[in-house]
Design a protein around this motif. Structure first.
Motif, PDB file in Angstrom:
ATOM      1  N   ARG A   1      30.389  31.588  33.909  1.00  0.00           N
ATOM      2  CA  ARG A   1      30.563  32.740  34.807  1.00  0.00           C
ATOM      3  C   ARG A   1      32.000  33.262  34.801  1.00  0.00           C
ATOM      4  NH1 ARG A   1      26.378  31.084  39.501  1.00  0.00           N
ATOM      5  NH2 ARG A   1      24.731  30.540  38.057  1.00  0.00           N
ATOM      6  N   ALA A   2      32.669  33.086  33.680  1.00  0.00           N
ATOM      7  CA  ALA A   2      34.003  33.693  33.514  1.00  0.00           C
ATOM      8  C   ALA A   2      33.847  35.213  33.508  1.00  0.00           C
ATOM      9  CB  ALA A   2      34.602  33.218  32.193  1.00  0.00           C
ATOM     10  N   PRO A   3      34.915  35.951  33.827  1.00  0.00           N
ATOM     11  CA  PRO A   3      34.812  37.414  33.806  1.00  0.00           C
ATOM     12  C   PRO A   3      34.457  37.924  32.413  1.00  0.00           C
ATOM     13  CG  PRO A   3      36.958  36.687  34.642  1.00  0.00           C
ATOM     14  CD  PRO A   3      36.233  35.467  34.204  1.00  0.00           C
ATOM     15  N   ILE A   4      33.832  39.080  32.385  1.00  0.00           N
ATOM     16  CA  ILE A   4      33.329  39.624  31.116  1.00  0.00           C
ATOM     17  C   ILE A   4      34.463  39.841  30.098  1.00  0.00           C
ATOM     18  CG2 ILE A   4      33.379  42.061  31.813  1.00  0.00           C
ATOM     19  CD1 ILE A   4      30.576  40.329  29.845  1.00  0.00           C
ATOM     20  N   ALA A   5      35.669  40.184  30.596  1.00  0.00           N
ATOM     21  CA  ALA A   5      36.799  40.363  29.669  1.00  0.00           C
ATOM     22  C   ALA A   5      37.100  39.042  28.957  1.00  0.00           C
ATOM     23  CB  ALA A   5      38.033  40.851  30.424  1.00  0.00           C
ATOM     24  N   ALA A   6      36.953  37.947  29.675  1.00  0.00           N
ATOM     25  CA  ALA A   6      37.202  36.631  29.068  1.00  0.00           C
ATOM     26  C   ALA A   6      36.106  36.308  28.055  1.00  0.00           C
ATOM     27  CB  ALA A   6      37.258  35.559  30.155  1.00  0.00           C
ATOM     28  N   VAL A   7      34.878  36.713  28.365  1.00  0.00           N
ATOM     29  CA  VAL A   7      33.764  36.470  27.438  1.00  0.00           C
ATOM     30  C   VAL A   7      34.023  37.211  26.123  1.00  0.00           C
ATOM     31  CG1 VAL A   7      31.288  36.872  27.061  1.00  0.00           C
ATOM     32  CG2 VAL A   7      32.101  36.104  29.307  1.00  0.00           C
ATOM     33  N   LEU A   8      34.422  38.477  26.234  1.00  0.00           N
ATOM     34  CA  LEU A   8      34.679  39.268  25.019  1.00  0.00           C
ATOM     35  C   LEU A   8      35.872  38.708  24.252  1.00  0.00           C
ATOM     36  CD1 LEU A   8      34.001  42.878  26.358  1.00  0.00           C
ATOM     37  CD2 LEU A   8      32.710  41.668  24.592  1.00  0.00           C
ATOM     38  N   ALA A   9      36.915  38.312  24.967  1.00  0.00           N
ATOM     39  CA  ALA A   9      38.099  37.775  24.283  1.00  0.00           C
ATOM     40  C   ALA A   9      37.759  36.462  23.573  1.00  0.00           C
ATOM     41  CB  ALA A   9      39.236  37.567  25.287  1.00  0.00           C
ATOM     42  N   THR A  10      36.946  35.629  24.216  1.00  0.00           N
ATOM     43  CA  THR A  10      36.528  34.361  23.592  1.00  0.00           C
ATOM     44  C   THR A  10      35.767  34.632  22.298  1.00  0.00           C
ATOM     45  OG1 THR A  10      36.344  33.295  25.734  1.00  0.00           O
ATOM     46  CG2 THR A  10      35.086  32.303  23.947  1.00  0.00           C
ATOM     47  N   ALA A  11      34.836  35.575  22.378  1.00  0.00           N
ATOM     48  CA  ALA A  11      34.020  35.894  21.201  1.00  0.00           C
ATOM     49  C   ALA A  11      34.901  36.433  20.083  1.00  0.00           C
ATOM     50  CB  ALA A  11      32.953  36.910  21.582  1.00  0.00           C
ATOM     51  N   ILE A  12      35.790  37.326  20.431  1.00  0.00           N
ATOM     52  CA  ILE A  12      36.623  37.963  19.403  1.00  0.00           C
ATOM     53  C   ILE A  12      37.600  36.950  18.805  1.00  0.00           C
ATOM     54  CG2 ILE A  12      38.394  39.758  19.073  1.00  0.00           C
ATOM     55  CD1 ILE A  12      36.659  41.531  20.926  1.00  0.00           C
TER      56      ILE A  12
END
Ligand code: COA
Length: 375
Positions: A204-215
């Motif tokens: 449940r990390a913020p969506i910006a963190a999800v995108l940064a992790t993926a990238i």
């Protein structure tokens, strides 16, 4: 205590969940987005395919217009976004630029999207996706000592991106080609970066963190970073005649040939099948036929090496993509960031799908270290 299951640490061949977003059929060499063959989707606008991936159906005309308008508005970089870029060290790799900026971007999405089911985090995530082209184009201009580009009105996102990046209007061929490549790169099942996004999302990390992790995960040369590496290999070799000895030496020293091989595909990656003729045609037109000829010679030499050992290997999406991007005038260090620009829609689709079944992803490890002290 629940039953323990031991699987290989690379999760090779392990099913860890369900998805209705894409089918990666590694035996037949097929890739379907929401049931549709990617070959039938490359001529459709990338935001239409983004809508299909995220919401599971083609949007109605009104819904699509709302999504297009949302992107046009959200794409505009705020002063604070530009200040972020200006504060970064010169020469930073564009993937590091994305990783540095994404968590700190100023995003203010509207509360809803014309009746489409869109939780606030999805809108925030899509706003971030909308800003990536402007970020990359602005970074490129900063590095070239050019004035920061203005947001062009009334253009589709990729047309606007090409104009901003190259500081000149793009041809229809360039716009359509970039659109096709971006559609091909948008989604690919539980690949490493999408899986990383799911792990991050499960906390449940913020969506910006999800995108940064993926990238961040996409950056690796065994994943998205292979696109830059494959093209640089061809440029370094310079001519097809040098391919056989190059491949022999690399493989003899245990190195990988970037852009070759795939965990899922046992036959030619269907995206490579589309990209190869595209790269050939574009490079010929741009007077860069040697680049594709060199790539093709590397592919053949690598296949011959594996065939002599009774094995097969095929080009993956990264191998010929660089030829296309090179002919479109993108420097090699931007290739993986362009990939991220497309794949972020797949990440968002997975994030949304995952919300229906969200449980923390948390595997176990078998401890092999010592146990000291009081027992
Ligand atoms: N160059 C040289 N050998 C390769 C190879 C490549 N590109 N791809 C696979 N192989 C060999 C491996 O060395 C291994 O040989 P071994 O069994 O003798 O040890 C065998 O093929 C299996 O490869 P492995 O790396 O275990 O496959 P995988 O499923 O774990 O990995 C990749 C798939 C994509 C990581 C791998 O093919 C690779 O590293 N390719 C280059 C990077 C790349 O293009 N990545 C983008 C993928 S879309």
């Amino acid at each position: 205590m629940s039953k323990l299951i031991e699987v290989n640490s690379s999760l090779d061949g392990v099913i860890v969940g369900e998805t209705a977003i894409s089918l990666v059929d590694g035996e037949a060499g097929r890739l379907l987005y929401r049931g549709r063959d990617i070959a039938t989707l490359t001529s459709q606008p990338c935001l239409r395919i983004a809508g299909l991936l995220v919401w599971g159906r083609f949007l109605s005309t009104d819904e699509q217009a709302a999504l297009d308008e949302f992107f046009a508005h959200q794409a505009v970089l705020q002063k604070a976004d530009l200040a972020l870029l200006q504060g970064l060290p010169a020469g930073l790799h564009p993937m590091r630029v994305l990783l540095s900026c994404i968590p700190a971007l100023q995003v203010e999405p509207p509360p809803s999207l014309n009746g489409l089911p869109a939780p606030p985090d999805l809108l925030t995530g899509l706003s971030i996706c909308a800003k990536l082209p402007g970020l990359l184009a602005s970074w490129h201009c900063l590095q070239q000592g050019l004035p920061l580009p203005c947001q062009a009105q009334g253009l589709n996102p990729l047309e606007s991106f090409l104009l901003q990046f190259h500081n000149r209007a793009a041809s229809d061929l360039a716009i359509n080609t970039l659109n096709a490549v971006q559609v091909l790169q948008m989604e690919h099942g539980f690949n490493a970066s999408t899986f990383a996004a799911r792990v991050c999302g499960s906390t449940r990390a913020p969506i910006a963190a999800v995108l940064a992790t993926a990238i961040a995960t996409l950056y690796g040369p065994l994943h998205g970073g292979a696109d830059q590496a494959a093209l640089e290999m061809a440029l370094e070799l310079g001519k097809p005649e040098r391919a056989t000895s190059y491949v022999r030496e690399k493989l003899a020293s245990g190195e990988k040939i970037m852009g070759m091989g795939h965990r899922e595909y046992r036959v030619l990656d269907p995206r490579a099948a589309i990209l190869k003729p595209m790269a050939e045609a574009l490079c010929e037109q741009a007077g860069q036929s040697q680049v594709v000829a060199t790539l093709s010679a590397i592919e053949k030499a690598c296949q011959a090496h594996f065939a002599a050992r009774g094995r097969e290997i095929h080009a993956n999406v990264e191998f010929y993509k660089g030829g296309v991007f090179h002919a479109l005038g993108f420097p090699a260090e931007y290739f993986t960031a362009l990939f991220a620009m497309a794949r972020c829609f797949g990440y968002m689709a997975h994030w949304l799908e995952f919300q229906h079944n969200a449980r923390l992803i948390r595997p176990k490890a078998r401890y092999t270290g010592p146990v000291r002290g009081r027992q």
